[in-house]
Design a protein around this motif. Structure first.
Motif, mmCIF file in Angstrom:
data_model
loop_
_atom_site.group_PDB
_atom_site.id
_atom_site.type_symbol
_atom_site.label_atom_id
_atom_site.label_comp_id
_atom_site.label_asym_id
_atom_site.label_seq_id
_atom_site.Cartn_x
_atom_site.Cartn_y
_atom_site.Cartn_z
ATOM 1 N N LEU A 150 20.472 12.497 0.421
ATOM 2 C CA LEU A 150 20.602 11.576 1.547
ATOM 3 C C LEU A 150 19.247 10.920 1.824
ATOM 4 N N PHE A 151 19.305 9.678 2.311
ATOM 5 C CA PHE A 151 18.117 8.920 2.723
ATOM 6 C C PHE A 151 17.108 8.751 1.588
ATOM 7 N N PHE A 152 17.614 8.566 0.375
ATOM 8 C CA PHE A 152 16.764 8.324 -0.796
ATOM 9 C C PHE A 152 16.324 6.858 -0.793
ATOM 10 N N GLY A 153 15.019 6.637 -0.902
ATOM 11 C CA GLY A 153 14.486 5.272 -0.794
ATOM 12 C C GLY A 153 14.356 4.521 -2.104
ATOM 13 N N GLY A 191 13.880 1.453 22.861
ATOM 14 C CA GLY A 191 13.884 2.865 22.541
ATOM 15 C C GLY A 191 12.665 3.217 21.726
ATOM 16 N N GLU A 192 12.156 4.384 21.952
ATOM 17 C CA GLU A 192 11.151 4.954 21.066
ATOM 18 C C GLU A 192 11.816 4.994 19.701
ATOM 19 N N ALA A 193 11.126 4.572 18.651
ATOM 20 C CA ALA A 193 11.740 4.615 17.324
ATOM 21 C C ALA A 193 12.262 6.031 17.072
ATOM 22 N N PRO A 194 13.503 6.166 16.572
ATOM 23 C CA PRO A 194 14.093 7.498 16.410
ATOM 24 C C PRO A 194 13.349 8.340 15.379
ATOM 25 N N TYR A 195 12.684 7.689 14.439
ATOM 26 C CA TYR A 195 11.893 8.411 13.443
ATOM 27 C C TYR A 195 10.955 7.396 12.801
ATOM 28 N N GLN A 196 9.900 7.890 12.204
ATOM 29 C CA GLN A 196 8.963 7.014 11.498
ATOM 30 C C GLN A 196 9.390 6.960 10.041
ATOM 31 N N SER A 197 9.397 5.780 9.468
ATOM 32 C CA SER A 197 9.668 5.732 8.038
ATOM 33 C C SER A 197 8.994 4.538 7.412
ATOM 34 N N GLN A 198 8.821 4.614 6.115
ATOM 35 C CA GLN A 198 8.341 3.454 5.371
ATOM 36 C C GLN A 198 9.554 2.800 4.726
ATOM 37 N N GLY A 199 9.330 1.597 4.218
ATOM 38 C CA GLY A 199 10.416 0.921 3.507
ATOM 39 C C GLY A 199 11.426 0.229 4.392
ATOM 40 N N LEU A 200 11.115 0.050 5.677
ATOM 41 C CA LEU A 200 12.066 -0.617 6.573
ATOM 42 C C LEU A 200 12.064 -2.125 6.323
ATOM 43 N N MET A 201 13.251 -2.706 6.292
ATOM 44 C CA MET A 201 13.351 -4.147 6.067
ATOM 45 C C MET A 201 12.583 -4.929 7.137
ATOM 46 N N GLY A 202 12.712 -4.494 8.399
ATOM 47 C CA GLY A 202 12.043 -5.201 9.498
ATOM 48 C C GLY A 202 10.532 -5.201 9.354
ATOM 49 N N SER A 203 9.978 -4.097 8.866
ATOM 50 C CA SER A 203 8.523 -4.025 8.694
ATOM 51 C C SER A 203 8.072 -4.973 7.591
ATOM 52 N N TRP A 204 8.852 -4.990 6.499
ATOM 53 C CA TRP A 204 8.492 -5.883 5.384
ATOM 54 C C TRP A 204 8.537 -7.342 5.835
ATOM 55 N N LEU A 205 9.602 -7.705 6.543
ATOM 56 C CA LEU A 205 9.739 -9.095 6.989
ATOM 57 C C LEU A 205 8.650 -9.451 7.992
ATOM 58 N N ALA A 206 8.356 -8.531 8.909
ATOM 59 C CA ALA A 206 7.323 -8.804 9.908
ATOM 60 C C ALA A 206 5.985 -9.063 9.212
ATOM 61 N N ASN A 218 0.816 -1.224 0.000
ATOM 62 C CA ASN A 218 0.000 0.000 0.000
ATOM 63 C C ASN A 218 0.850 1.275 0.000
ATOM 64 N N GLU A 219 2.173 1.138 -0.141
ATOM 65 C CA GLU A 219 3.046 2.321 -0.112
ATOM 66 C C GLU A 219 3.615 2.585 -1.508
ATOM 67 N N SER A 220 4.073 3.830 -1.738
ATOM 68 C CA SER A 220 4.591 4.128 -3.081
ATOM 69 C C SER A 220 5.951 4.817 -3.002
ATOM 70 N N TYR A 221 6.744 4.606 -4.051
ATOM 71 C CA TYR A 221 8.086 5.200 -4.139
ATOM 72 C C TYR A 221 7.964 6.654 -4.590
ATOM 73 N N LYS A 222 7.294 7.444 -3.798
ATOM 74 C CA LYS A 222 7.056 8.829 -4.187
ATOM 75 C C LYS A 222 7.053 9.715 -2.967
ATOM 76 N N GLY A 223 7.409 10.969 -3.183
ATOM 77 C CA GLY A 223 7.225 11.981 -2.154
ATOM 78 C C GLY A 223 8.435 12.214 -1.275
ATOM 79 N N ALA A 224 8.401 13.351 -0.587
ATOM 80 C CA ALA A 224 9.431 13.718 0.384
ATOM 81 C C ALA A 224 8.755 14.623 1.402
ATOM 82 N N PRO A 225 9.187 14.561 2.664
ATOM 83 C CA PRO A 225 8.618 15.482 3.648
ATOM 84 C C PRO A 225 8.854 16.928 3.199
ATOM 85 N N SER A 226 7.889 17.816 3.472
ATOM 86 C CA SER A 226 8.021 19.197 2.971
ATOM 87 C C SER A 226 9.285 19.872 3.519
ATOM 88 N N GLU A 227 9.650 19.577 4.774
ATOM 89 C CA GLU A 227 10.862 20.207 5.330
ATOM 90 C C GLU A 227 12.119 19.719 4.603
#
Ligand SMILES: [Zn+2]
Length: 360
Positions: A190-193, A260-275, A130-139
């Motif tokens: 940096l941090f290009f998905g 730890g509280e997750a340091p940031y929210q992101s999509q595309g994490l390997m752990g999320s995909w595997l879970a 349900n996620e797409s390879y598009k977009g960037a946070p406005s900041e």
């Protein structure tokens, strides 16, 4: 513990990994990403399964999802295998196994980058349907020119000053989320998905579920560096459901919090995909983050290396050396400390995982 267990190059790390695993009687397989290293060597992701052939429970230990961070993860994998060999083999009951995955991003490991052959941060590349390879946070878009300047590195860089000005303007938490959360708009940034699943991503997605198919209990430690306190670690879980399982595991690890509280929210994490894709199993993933330098210093070295990579006059040895230091400090004390802790973590994971299997 010997700190010369840290290999001086990807090629040496890979050879040591394969040789030690084969000597332990492991099933070993290499998956090429169709790229070459600095000495024209083949770049592969290497899997090694030690223990039962059809294990019911498995501890996965993976390294190098972020290329250059693999020097550390690879060293822990090697130290652990050497210890197992010295003890005459893996001492677990016949149901268990350890799956070591070496250099998920072999290109970045070999070429001293955090990203892969296409400047992709692989831990932003494992998108769910349900996620797409598009977009960037406005900041991110607002500070893109500052984060990713399109010019050669200058003699003097006022990065820290400008960074502080940006932090004052946008707020630290907002910026951290905007920068490290990932983006899909700036391929040289940096941090290009990425724009599609990378070769490494495809290999993990196709192979990992097969290698663990016989198991119903899996505990995954994915080793990283560059976040947190110098020489210490934190475990960041990927909780999709049932946080109580994670709380129990934390207690077994002797950690007094729920992680730890997750340091940031992101999509595309390997752990999320595997879970998500191993949801029918009892799969638990931890991003094991070992701290090096302060966040701004790490970010400064990422930015300088990325800038030199795209716009510098070759060779960019100086920024590469800085990046390597940011993610794998030369300090003997740091190396000693993280090796012991990483090693200890694997052994704890073995105990916890076999116990979970028995409780199933
Ligand atoms: Zn990392």
């Amino acid at each position: 513990m010997q700190t010369d267990i840290f290999s001086p190059s990807y090629a040496i790390a890979r050879n040591r990994f394969r040789e030690t695993a084969l000597n332990l009687g492991a099933s070993v397989e290499s998956f090429a990403i169709d790229q070459k290293g600095p000495n024209n060597e083949e770049l592969t992701i290497d899997f090694a399964l030690i223990g039962a052939n059809q294990p019911k429970w498995i501890v996965i230990v993976s390294s190098g999802l972020h290329g250059v961070e693999g020097f550390f993860g690879s060293a822990v994998q090697l130290a652990w295998m050497q210890e197992v060999a010295a003890n005459g083999g893996l001492r677990v009951n016949t149901d268990g196994a350890v799956l070591l995955i070496h250099a998920i991003n072999p290109y970045g490991f070999a070429w001293l980058r955090r990203t892969n052959e296409d400047n992709i941060d692989l831990n932003r590349n494992f998108l769910l349907p349900n996620e797409s390879y598009k977009g960037a946070p406005s900041e991110y878009s607002l500070i893109n020119h500052f984060l990713n300047p399109k010019s050669p590195p200058p003699l003097f860089d006022f990065f820290i000053l400008t960074a502080i000005r940006n932090i004052l303007r946008y707020g630290f938490a907002t910026l951290k989320q905007a920068i490290a959360g990932g983006q899909y708009e700036f391929p040289e940034g940096l941090f290009f998905g990425g724009r599609s699943p990378a070769k490494s991503t495809q290999i993990i997605q196709a192979c990992l579920p097969q290698w663990v198919s016989s198991a119903n209990q899996i505990l995954h430690l994915d080793f990283h560096t560059g976040l947190g306190k110098w020489g210490n670690y934190e475990l960041f879980p990927r909780v999709l459901s049932d946080p109580s399982r994670y709380i129990w595991v934390f207690k077994q690890f002797g950690l007094d919090n729920t992680g730890g509280e997750a340091p940031y929210q992101s999509q595309g994490l390997m752990g999320s995909w595997l879970a998500k894709n191993l949801a029918q199993k009892n799969y638990i993933y931890f991003n094991a983050e070992f701290g090096t330098y302060a966040g701004l210093k790490v970010l400064a070295s990422l930015r300088a290396e990325n800038r030199a990579h795209f716009y510098g006059k070759s060779p960019n040895n100086h920024s590469q050396a800085q990046l390597y230091e940011a993610f794998c400090p030369q300090s003997h004390q740091w190396r000693q400390s993280v090796l012991i802790k990483g090693f200890d973590l694997i052994n704890k994971a073995l105990k916890v995982c076999s116990q979970m299997h028995e409780n199933l």
